[in-house]
Enzyme design. Structure first.
Site, PDB file in Angstrom:
ATOM      1  CG  PHE A 110       6.784   6.778   0.841  1.00  0.00           C
ATOM      2  CD1 PHE A 110       6.803   7.935   0.273  1.00  0.00           C
ATOM      3  CD2 PHE A 110       7.273   6.268   1.970  1.00  0.00           C
ATOM      4  CE1 PHE A 110       8.071   8.661   0.591  1.00  0.00           C
ATOM      5  CE2 PHE A 110       8.342   7.072   2.288  1.00  0.00           C
ATOM      6  CZ  PHE A 110       8.667   8.360   1.572  1.00  0.00           C
TER       7      PHE A 110
ATOM      8  CB  ILE B 205       4.765   0.490  -1.153  1.00  0.00           C
ATOM      9  CG1 ILE B 205       6.031   1.506  -1.360  1.00  0.00           C
ATOM     10  CG2 ILE B 205       4.319   0.183  -2.444  1.00  0.00           C
ATOM     11  CD1 ILE B 205       7.296   1.002  -1.880  1.00  0.00           C
ATOM     12  CB  SER B 206       3.797   4.363   3.307  1.00  0.00           C
ATOM     13  OG  SER B 206       3.772   4.532   4.776  1.00  0.00           O
ATOM     14  N   PRO B 207       3.236   1.137   5.016  1.00  0.00           N
ATOM     15  CG  PRO B 207       4.620  -0.121   6.715  1.00  0.00           C
ATOM     16  CD  PRO B 207       4.725   0.612   5.244  1.00  0.00           C
TER      17      PRO B 207
ATOM     18  CB  ALA C  86       0.525   5.758   4.052  1.00  0.00           C
TER      19      ALA C  86
END
Length: 201
Positions: free
Chosen positions: A10, A12-14, A16
């Site tokens: 994603f 908006i994934s922290p 990631a």
């Protein structure tokens, strides 16, 4: 023969974001190809039973912050635990990454830059001007990528890759696949690296 990592995430994934530079190191040191595959968080969660952070029980929200603090210190990356622009719509940023990959540009570097913009720089990656500026900063043509990101075929590809991910059993971010073996979470990158160091099966 070069190995390949399918990288689903994603934008908006922290987590990631926290794993992104380590993934870049692994790709560089092992000489592997990486297929950069942004996927839509809303669809993945909706079809696989995921719950957005704000809707999780407080104990789960609290532990998420513990893990984020732990890993931002371990990775040495700046991190805002509650960024000003989260959550935001992910289609434009994802489309820009997909467009970069289609153009033969460095989509992995762009992906990290967009993740960093959200989680360390308090920038809104659903905003076209922001996405364009982030792309420009890593040496790409931001205006062209934003234009391509908005096109129907690019957004159709975003949905296609999201469906592909769900069909392959993906339910979270980041998610890596090597030789058909799945690895969920940036805290599994050590296992990804072990897999790459072993024989092809």
């Amino acid at each position: 023969m070069s190995r390949t990592i399918d990288y689903y995430f994603f934008v908006i994934s922290p987590f990631a974001y926290l794993g992104s530079q380590e993934l870049e190191r692994i790709v560089r040191e092992h000489g592997v190809q990486v297929n950069v595959k942004p996927i839509e968080v809303k669809t993945v969660f909706g079809e696989t039973g995921g719950v957005p952070p704000a809707k999780r029980p407080k104990v789960r929200q609290d532990y998420r912050f513990v893990e984020l603090r732990r890993w931002h210190e371990a990775r040495g990356l700046p991190l805002n635990l509650e960024p000003a622009h989260f959550p935001v719509l992910d289609a434009l940023a994802a489309g820009a990454i997909i467009a970069a990959g289609r153009n033969g540009s460095d989509s992995l570097t762009l992906a990290h830059a967009l993740l960093r913009a959200c989680w360390a720089e308090e920038r809104d990656i659903s905003d076209a001007a922001t996405v364009g500026a982030v792309a420009d900063a890593v040496g790409l043509d931001g205006a062209a990528l934003v234009e391509q990101a908005r096109k129907e075929d690019t957004q159709a590809e975003f949905q296609r890759v999201t469906r592909e991910a769900i069909d392959r059993g993906v339910f979270g971010s980041p998610w890596y696949v090597v030789d058909g073996e799945p690895f969920w979470g940036q805290d599994r990158l050590d296992f990804v690296e072990r897999k790459l160091a072993g024989p092809v099966r």
